[in-house]
Write a protein that holds these residues in place. Sequence first.
Motif, PDB file in Angstrom:
ATOM      1  N   THR A  87       6.011  11.088 -22.401  1.00  0.00           N
ATOM      2  CA  THR A  87       4.803  11.715 -21.699  1.00  0.00           C
ATOM      3  C   THR A  87       4.627  12.951 -22.276  1.00  0.00           C
ATOM      4  OG1 THR A  87       5.514  10.549 -19.879  1.00  0.00           O
ATOM      5  CG2 THR A  87       3.354  11.860 -19.577  1.00  0.00           C
ATOM      6  N   TYR A  88       5.497  13.840 -22.364  1.00  0.00           N
ATOM      7  CA  TYR A  88       5.359  15.047 -22.721  1.00  0.00           C
ATOM      8  C   TYR A  88       5.622  15.161 -24.398  1.00  0.00           C
ATOM      9  CZ  TYR A  88       7.060  15.629 -18.037  1.00  0.00           C
ATOM     10  OH  TYR A  88       7.432  15.861 -16.741  1.00  0.00           O
ATOM     11  N   GLY A  89       5.792  14.236 -25.302  1.00  0.00           N
ATOM     12  CA  GLY A  89       5.687  14.327 -26.606  1.00  0.00           C
ATOM     13  C   GLY A  89       6.947  15.254 -27.189  1.00  0.00           C
ATOM     14  N   ASN A  90       7.835  15.521 -26.297  1.00  0.00           N
ATOM     15  CA  ASN A  90       9.121  16.229 -26.756  1.00  0.00           C
ATOM     16  C   ASN A  90      10.348  15.321 -27.201  1.00  0.00           C
ATOM     17  OD1 ASN A  90       9.931  15.214 -24.484  1.00  0.00           O
ATOM     18  ND2 ASN A  90      10.136  17.465 -23.699  1.00  0.00           N
ATOM     19  N   ASP A  91      10.112  14.150 -27.488  1.00  0.00           N
ATOM     20  CA  ASP A  91      11.245  13.168 -27.499  1.00  0.00           C
ATOM     21  C   ASP A  91      11.594  12.820 -29.016  1.00  0.00           C
ATOM     22  OD1 ASP A  91       8.528  11.867 -27.622  1.00  0.00           O
ATOM     23  OD2 ASP A  91       9.436   9.878 -27.509  1.00  0.00           O
ATOM     24  N   VAL A  92      12.687  12.083 -29.154  1.00  0.00           N
ATOM     25  CA  VAL A  92      13.332  12.043 -30.580  1.00  0.00           C
ATOM     26  C   VAL A  92      13.820  10.573 -30.385  1.00  0.00           C
ATOM     27  CG1 VAL A  92      14.928  12.300 -32.257  1.00  0.00           C
ATOM     28  CG2 VAL A  92      14.247  14.390 -30.699  1.00  0.00           C
ATOM     29  N   TRP A  93      13.082   9.874 -31.034  1.00  0.00           N
ATOM     30  CA  TRP A  93      13.709   8.324 -31.236  1.00  0.00           C
ATOM     31  C   TRP A  93      14.952   8.012 -31.576  1.00  0.00           C
ATOM     32  CZ3 TRP A  93      12.658   4.617 -35.892  1.00  0.00           C
ATOM     33  CH2 TRP A  93      12.928   3.010 -35.665  1.00  0.00           C
TER      34      TRP A  93
ATOM     35  N   GLU B 158       0.803  -1.269  -0.105  1.00  0.00           N
ATOM     36  CA  GLU B 158      -0.088  -0.025   0.037  1.00  0.00           C
ATOM     37  C   GLU B 158       0.824   1.299  -0.020  1.00  0.00           C
ATOM     38  OE1 GLU B 158      -3.949  -1.914   1.856  1.00  0.00           O
ATOM     39  OE2 GLU B 158      -2.546  -1.148   3.369  1.00  0.00           O
ATOM     40  N   ARG B 159       2.069   0.986   0.474  1.00  0.00           N
ATOM     41  CA  ARG B 159       2.941   2.219   0.566  1.00  0.00           C
ATOM     42  C   ARG B 159       3.616   2.776  -0.745  1.00  0.00           C
ATOM     43  NH1 ARG B 159       3.538   0.516   5.905  1.00  0.00           N
ATOM     44  NH2 ARG B 159       5.575  -0.972   5.251  1.00  0.00           N
ATOM     45  N   ALA B 160       3.449   1.615  -1.957  1.00  0.00           N
ATOM     46  CA  ALA B 160       4.274   1.911  -2.949  1.00  0.00           C
ATOM     47  C   ALA B 160       4.080   3.167  -3.907  1.00  0.00           C
ATOM     48  CB  ALA B 160       3.989   0.594  -3.919  1.00  0.00           C
ATOM     49  N   HIS B 161       4.834   4.050  -4.064  1.00  0.00           N
ATOM     50  CA  HIS B 161       4.638   5.296  -4.747  1.00  0.00           C
ATOM     51  C   HIS B 161       4.125   4.999  -6.159  1.00  0.00           C
ATOM     52  CE1 HIS B 161       7.079   6.917  -1.757  1.00  0.00           C
ATOM     53  NE2 HIS B 161       8.048   6.548  -2.026  1.00  0.00           N
ATOM     54  N   SER B 162       4.967   3.973  -6.753  1.00  0.00           N
ATOM     55  CA  SER B 162       4.384   3.822  -8.262  1.00  0.00           C
ATOM     56  C   SER B 162       2.968   3.235  -8.568  1.00  0.00           C
ATOM     57  CB  SER B 162       5.319   3.056  -9.037  1.00  0.00           C
ATOM     58  OG  SER B 162       5.127   1.760  -8.807  1.00  0.00           O
ATOM     59  N   TYR B 163       2.604   2.484  -7.384  1.00  0.00           N
ATOM     60  CA  TYR B 163       1.079   2.182  -7.740  1.00  0.00           C
ATOM     61  C   TYR B 163       0.083   3.362  -7.441  1.00  0.00           C
ATOM     62  CZ  TYR B 163      -3.179  -0.140  -5.769  1.00  0.00           C
ATOM     63  OH  TYR B 163      -4.552  -0.696  -5.875  1.00  0.00           O
ATOM     64  N   LYS B 164       0.471   4.254  -6.227  1.00  0.00           N
ATOM     65  CA  LYS B 164      -0.371   5.476  -5.969  1.00  0.00           C
ATOM     66  C   LYS B 164      -0.479   6.121  -7.289  1.00  0.00           C
ATOM     67  CE  LYS B 164       1.398   5.601  -1.654  1.00  0.00           C
ATOM     68  NZ  LYS B 164       1.572   6.329  -0.301  1.00  0.00           N
ATOM     69  N   ASP B 165       0.972   6.397  -7.872  1.00  0.00           N
ATOM     70  CA  ASP B 165       1.095   7.376  -9.026  1.00  0.00           C
ATOM     71  C   ASP B 165       0.132   6.988 -10.209  1.00  0.00           C
ATOM     72  OD1 ASP B 165       3.077   9.113  -8.743  1.00  0.00           O
ATOM     73  OD2 ASP B 165       3.714   8.554 -10.749  1.00  0.00           O
ATOM     74  N   LYS B 166       0.243   5.292 -10.451  1.00  0.00           N
ATOM     75  CA  LYS B 166      -0.576   4.976 -11.512  1.00  0.00           C
ATOM     76  C   LYS B 166      -2.029   5.209 -11.463  1.00  0.00           C
ATOM     77  CE  LYS B 166       2.985   1.778 -13.253  1.00  0.00           C
ATOM     78  NZ  LYS B 166       3.522   0.603 -13.285  1.00  0.00           N
ATOM     79  N   LEU B 167      -2.547   4.798 -10.010  1.00  0.00           N
ATOM     80  CA  LEU B 167      -3.794   5.008  -9.815  1.00  0.00           C
ATOM     81  C   LEU B 167      -4.264   6.635 -10.008  1.00  0.00           C
ATOM     82  CD1 LEU B 167      -4.997   3.331  -6.656  1.00  0.00           C
ATOM     83  CD2 LEU B 167      -4.714   2.497  -8.930  1.00  0.00           C
ATOM     84  N   ALA B 168      -3.303   7.630  -9.681  1.00  0.00           N
ATOM     85  CA  ALA B 168      -3.519   8.914  -9.775  1.00  0.00           C
ATOM     86  C   ALA B 168      -3.538   9.268 -11.331  1.00  0.00           C
ATOM     87  CB  ALA B 168      -2.537   9.833  -9.251  1.00  0.00           C
ATOM     88  N   HIS B 169      -3.117   8.569 -12.214  1.00  0.00           N
ATOM     89  CA  HIS B 169      -3.081   8.719 -13.673  1.00  0.00           C
ATOM     90  C   HIS B 169      -4.230   8.016 -14.070  1.00  0.00           C
ATOM     91  CE1 HIS B 169       0.871  10.481 -13.071  1.00  0.00           C
ATOM     92  NE2 HIS B 169       0.632  11.404 -14.000  1.00  0.00           N
ATOM     93  N   GLY B 170      -4.986   7.265 -13.279  1.00  0.00           N
ATOM     94  CA  GLY B 170      -6.391   6.633 -13.981  1.00  0.00           C
ATOM     95  C   GLY B 170      -6.306   5.336 -14.417  1.00  0.00           C
ATOM     96  N   VAL B 171      -5.064   4.769 -14.148  1.00  0.00           N
ATOM     97  CA  VAL B 171      -4.747   3.435 -14.485  1.00  0.00           C
ATOM     98  C   VAL B 171      -5.731   2.486 -13.592  1.00  0.00           C
ATOM     99  CG1 VAL B 171      -3.099   1.263 -14.537  1.00  0.00           C
ATOM    100  CG2 VAL B 171      -2.559   3.649 -15.180  1.00  0.00           C
TER     101      VAL B 171
END
Length: 327
Positions: free
Chosen positions: A197-203, A104-117
């Motif tokens: 995520t920001y769409g400012n990347d170059v492959w 329950e303390r995992a940041h990435s889990y809380k993060d993903k929920l916050a992003h609607g996963v």
Amino acid sequence: MKTVLSGIQPSGRPHLGNYFGAIRQHIALQDGGHACFFFIADYHALTTSRDPAKLREAVRDVAITYLALGLDPKRVALFRQSDVKAVTEISWLLACVTGMGLLERAHSYKDKLAHGVKPSVGLFTYPILMAADILAYDSDLVPVGKDQIQHVEMAQDMAGSFNAAFGEVFRRPEPFVPSAEKLAKVPGLDGEKMSKTYGNDVWIFESGKKLKSAVGKIATDSRAPEEPKEPDEMLLFSFLELFTDAATLEQWKARVRAGGEGAPGYGHIKAAIIEGMEAYFAPARARREELLNDPAEVDRILARGAETACARAALVRDRALAACGLR
Ligand code: ADP
Ligand code: TRP
């Protein structure tokens, strides 16, 4: 000899930030005389993927990208996570000694929920599978980005709980984050951190018209070429320096600082970036083409990697099963 292990998410085409910030350091570890295990975290990807064709393609793409960029399958076991059955077996053993509170303390889990996963059980228990990945090979060092350190610490906790209950079974792993000065922070086309995520990347393998159009987007201003400028304050130079040797870079900088007749304009610098990037990745691009045309070779490499990985993980699993009374 230390054992180095890392997992790579099959999540789309790697960009310059991924390469200079992570992939390059991963691959360099093969020169350190360690036993290296690198796997493609396809089970973890299933926590969010619902497109089988895309996942299959992404897994292949990661393998080909790492091999093209110089990962040597003779020195590194490169494999798919889902090929090592002992890992999912170990993950159950760990689940039985892991408190709900830890997850329950995992940041990435809380993060993903916050992003609607949507919170599936798999997403919640993601750190247990990751701990099993790490502990299954008696790993000493786990190279990860900062966002993954907590997961490695959770693996330490799970190893500790299992060992406290059943005796010394799992080796304690340490997260390994390359030192700050070695870590390139690559800006994106807009000057913010480069990120999918920001769409400012170059492959990294972008080329031709698409590369030209991407580099064309690097933010500049409207000052004339003749006006003397400070190159260290120009986003263009953050790109140019990735692909240019120190002496040539200094020459460019001197000309920009001096201004006047002979000073390069922004278009000129952009052309040098394109040329530099194409040359920098040319050997990898050629190797990538070869591998794209030889899928059987990629399959053989992944199968050999899985064999090495399975042999090691089976030993650890058997040790764990015996310790807790299942054998
Ligand atoms: P993204 O932000 O594009 O989704 P990830 O979070 O998947 O990228 O990052 C994968 C790895 O690449 C991480 O280890 C991260 O540290 C590294 N990385 C990502 N973006 C950059 C960047 N702009 N500069 C340096 N390293 C980066
Ligand atoms: N969770 C990691 C990521 O998102 C990938 C991963 C899965 C991993 N298992 C691992 C990394 C084990 C290191 C060790 O990047």
